[in-house]
Design an enzyme around this catalytic site. Structure first.
Site, PDB file in Angstrom:
ATOM      1  N   SER A 154     -40.173 -79.416 -70.227  1.00 16.75           N
ATOM      2  CA  SER A 154     -39.319 -78.180 -70.340  1.00 16.75           C
ATOM      3  C   SER A 154     -38.477 -77.891 -71.633  1.00 16.75           C
ATOM      4  CB  SER A 154     -38.442 -78.083 -69.188  1.00 16.75           C
ATOM      5  OG  SER A 154     -38.936 -77.876 -68.165  1.00 16.75           O
ATOM      6  N   PRO A 155     -39.262 -77.859 -72.616  1.00 17.55           N
ATOM      7  CA  PRO A 155     -38.712 -78.175 -73.949  1.00 17.55           C
ATOM      8  C   PRO A 155     -37.927 -76.812 -74.494  1.00 17.55           C
ATOM      9  CG  PRO A 155     -40.990 -77.450 -74.391  1.00 17.55           C
ATOM     10  CD  PRO A 155     -40.853 -78.015 -72.933  1.00 17.55           C
ATOM     11  N   VAL A 202     -34.587 -70.205 -70.202  1.00 22.25           N
ATOM     12  CA  VAL A 202     -34.828 -70.734 -71.571  1.00 22.25           C
ATOM     13  C   VAL A 202     -33.621 -70.377 -72.407  1.00 22.25           C
ATOM     14  CG1 VAL A 202     -37.420 -70.384 -71.238  1.00 22.25           C
ATOM     15  CG2 VAL A 202     -35.938 -68.430 -72.077  1.00 22.25           C
ATOM     16  N   PHE A 203     -33.310 -70.914 -73.406  1.00 21.08           N
ATOM     17  CA  PHE A 203     -32.202 -70.785 -74.352  1.00 21.08           C
ATOM     18  C   PHE A 203     -32.478 -70.052 -75.457  1.00 21.08           C
ATOM     19  CE2 PHE A 203     -34.036 -75.014 -75.634  1.00 21.08           C
ATOM     20  CZ  PHE A 203     -34.672 -74.519 -76.943  1.00 21.08           C
ATOM     21  N   GLY A 241     -30.222 -76.616 -68.618  1.00 23.77           N
ATOM     22  CA  GLY A 241     -29.826 -76.939 -67.243  1.00 23.77           C
ATOM     23  C   GLY A 241     -31.213 -77.807 -66.664  1.00 23.77           C
ATOM     24  N   TYR A 288     -48.848 -79.462 -58.770  1.00 23.31           N
ATOM     25  CA  TYR A 288     -48.856 -78.183 -59.400  1.00 23.31           C
ATOM     26  C   TYR A 288     -49.773 -77.143 -58.628  1.00 23.31           C
ATOM     27  CZ  TYR A 288     -46.687 -80.695 -63.425  1.00 23.31           C
ATOM     28  OH  TYR A 288     -45.534 -81.143 -64.163  1.00 23.31           O
TER      29      TYR A 288
END
Length: 305
Positions: free
Chosen positions: A215-216, A225-226, A220, A52
């Site tokens: 990545s909650p 983000v959804f 994809g 990171y």
């Protein structure tokens, strides 16, 4: 913040882990406020990796908290190793060197948990076992786990590694839930029935390995983000409806959906926004009903046979 036992260990950890992959986007003062807010929320589990920011994120974190022995004992630190430019590397030499670098950057003498980051096709489990033994006996690492691994990869490690595998960090969100949907669609002739991970969720439950969803909020791989995304109108309408009923944000409900699963997961957040961080932590107090969980599952496009 509610806590759970991490895997088969006696380590109590908060149900929400704080991912530090993007902490290098913050100025020092912002980083200080971010970490302090997480601690105030009871979210004292911080997830790192040596890649990171090419190590810079661990340095920024240590500076932000003013790392010393007293502060160190108030938090749980997890980091990952095994990714190198153009390759993966689980060799004994690389694991040991990686941990030394991680400890130096975090300004600490030990890690609470070390995860092997991405499966190494050339892994020699005997070397991993030697590295883990040295890290444990020296006190540099107290617990061990993996990331993005399926059952037989873990079994191969366990053939030689004597330390319990306490965690497996896997990509999982409402829209990336194939490890759940394939179990619902067993023996069906549809896309959802395809088992892409060798029943890793059931395996982790059977062996008391804590699943840490990364990545909650992503759909994809890293497409976005959804939440509040026009590509997912039905899903967002349902999440917003349930969020209103609980008096919380859609962010809270997205994390609460993962926490509702009986596997006892520990989602890893990625936000550097303090308001969203607090919303993530609020999920600890929200227990969705079975009906609400399935309504969200179906609104994301998952089918029930």
């Amino acid at each position: 913040m509610r806590t759970i036992k991490l895997g088969t260990s006696q380590l109590d950890v908060p149900v929400v882990a704080i991912g530090c992959m993007r902490i290098n986007s913050l100025e020092k003062g912002e980083a200080e406020r971010f970490v302090r807010t997480a601690m105030d929320q009871g979210a004292n589990f911080f997830d790192h990796a040596d890649i990171y920011g090419k190590g810079v994120c661990e340095e920024i974190f240590a500076d932000a908290v003013g790392m010393n022995a007293s502060i160190r004992e108030q938090m749980i630190l997890q980091s990952k190793c095994g990714i190198r430019p153009g390759m993966f590397d689980f060799s004994k030499e690389h694991i040991l060197a990686s941990v030394d670098g991680i400890l130096q950057r975090l300004k600490t003498d030990y890690l609470d948990i070390l995860l092997l980051h991405r499966p190494d096709a050339l892994v020699e489990p005997e070397e991993v076992a030697e590295a883990f033994d040295l890290l444990e006996s020296s006190g540099k690492v107290r617990h061990f786990g993996v990331s993005n691994q399926k059952p037989m990869q873990i079994e191969l490690l366990k053939k030689h590694v004597k330390q319990p595998i306490v965690a497996n960090q896997l990509q999982l969100s409402i829209t990336n839930a194939t490890m759940i949907s394939n179990g619902v669609n067993v023996n069906m002739e549809n896309e959802s029935a395809i088992d892409r991970d060798d029943s890793i969720l059931d395996y982790c439950r059977l062996h008391d390995i804590t699943v840490q969803p990364w990545s909650p909020f992503q759909y994809g791989f890293f497409e976005g983000v959804f939440l509040n995304n026009d590509k997912f109108p039905e899903l967002n309408a349902k999440i917003d409806e349930i969020a209103a009923n609980y008096g919380v944000s859609n962010t809270t409900i997205a994390i609460a959906w993962l926490l509702r699963h009986p596997a006892g997961m520990q989602p890893v957040t990625g936000t550097m926004n303090i308001e969203r961080l607090i919303d993530c932590c609020k999920a600890s107090d929200v227990h969705l009903t079975r009906q609400e969980w399935y309504e969200i599952f179906r609104a994301a496009g998952n089918i029930l046979p």
